[in-house]
Design an enzyme around this catalytic site. Structure first.
Site, mmCIF file in Angstrom:
data_model
loop_
_atom_site.group_PDB
_atom_site.id
_atom_site.type_symbol
_atom_site.label_atom_id
_atom_site.label_comp_id
_atom_site.label_asym_id
_atom_site.label_seq_id
_atom_site.Cartn_x
_atom_site.Cartn_y
_atom_site.Cartn_z
ATOM 1 C CB SER A 7 -42.113 36.359 37.384
ATOM 2 O OG SER A 7 -42.459 35.011 37.389
ATOM 3 C CG ASP A 14 -48.638 35.379 41.624
ATOM 4 O OD1 ASP A 14 -48.686 34.399 40.857
ATOM 5 O OD2 ASP A 14 -47.726 36.220 41.595
ATOM 6 C CG HIS A 20 -47.393 35.962 38.033
ATOM 7 N ND1 HIS A 20 -46.558 35.934 39.123
ATOM 8 C CD2 HIS A 20 -46.597 35.751 36.944
ATOM 9 C CE1 HIS A 20 -45.311 35.717 38.728
ATOM 10 N NE2 HIS A 20 -45.305 35.613 37.418
#
Length: 276
Positions: A97, A227, A256
């Site tokens: 991320s 995601d 995610h």
């Protein structure tokens, strides 16, 4: 606790396990978490004989809750100072991320010989926010909403993110883990509200396009096609076209936070790439 002190006086917490003669793997966490988010990978790769390192980004976890420097240039500079302090060479850098943006920004500028490979997992590059140059991005109002919720009630906001879209626990039939939700909340609340607020701009508005095109080492891009935090169409699918030596792996139905929910899938693929 293991700490380095950066040039501006910020203390950066880090974990460093394994023989210093072993291949180093450096893990970069997402917002608003900490090095603890890599538990499932740190233990796995330590057991495989690697040297594993993970740090708390400034403002996060056990590092200094900085009022300033909560942006990608400083994050990458902090990483460079950590790498120099530990004298890591030919390291594998793995970022999830926001940490994927940090990896791209650091690796594009790293000293020769410091980096062997890079991995971006559910990562924010090339750029998240919608603009004329990035019409498929998320509107700025989405990130303004994050900031408003964080400022109004950070504790509840962090609970809602973890219990909902981050791990796909809002999907029908999802196997919800209260322990995972609590651990996400715990990590988030360890950090500071000011650096977390500032980091929203850093992960959403930083354009990593040039970073991706500058990276020369092999890059593995891993992304779940469900995601809900960093939609795949405007991240991994674009990033894979920008890196020179990239491999894209798309995971059907994974969220995610797939490193936590599905380490039995993610870890072997990471190992295969590292050993290739």
């Amino acid at each position: 606790m293991s700490m380095i002190t950066t040039r501006d006086g910020t203390q950066i917490f880090y974990k460093d396990w394994g023989s210093h003669d072993a291949q180093p793997i450096v893990f970069h966490h997402g917002w608003p978490l900490s090095a603890d988010d890599w538990d499932g990978q740190m233990q796995f790769f330590f057991d495989k004989g690697f040297r594993v390192i993970a740090h708390d980004r400034r403002g996060h976890g056990r590092s200094t809750q900085t009022a300033m420097g909560n942006e990608m240039d400083t994050y990458a500079a902090d990483v460079a100072e950590l790498i120099t302090a530990l004298d890591l060479k030919h390291a594998i850098h793995v970022g999830h991320s926001t940490g994927g943006g940090e990896v791209a920004h650091y690796v594009a500028r790293a000293e020769p010989g410091r980096v062997a490979k890079a991995v971006l997992i559910g990562a924010v590059p090339p750029v998240m926010v919608k603009s004329d140059k990035n019409p498929g991005g998320l509107p700025i109002e989405v990130f303004d909403g994050f900031r408003a919720q964080l400022a109004a009630n950070r504790a509840q906001f962090y609970r809602d993110v973890a219990a909902g879209p981050f791990y796909g626990f809002n999907r029908p039939g999802a196997q919800v883990s209260e322990g995972i939700i609590d651990n996400w909340w715990r990590q988030g609340m360890m950090g500071g509200i000011k650096p977390h607020y500032d980091c929203i701009k850093a992960f959403s508005e930083t354009d990593f396009t040039e970073d991706l095109t500058r990276i020369e080492v092999p890059v593995l891009i891993m992304h779940g096609d469900d995601d809900q935090i960093v939609p795949i169409a405007d991240s991994a699918l674009l990033a894979a076209k920008l890196v020179r030596n990239g491999t894209l792996k798309v995971y059907e139905g994974l969220p995610h936070g797939m490193c936590t929910t599905h380490p039995e899938i993610v870890n072997p693929d990471l190992l295969a790439f590292i050993q290739s």
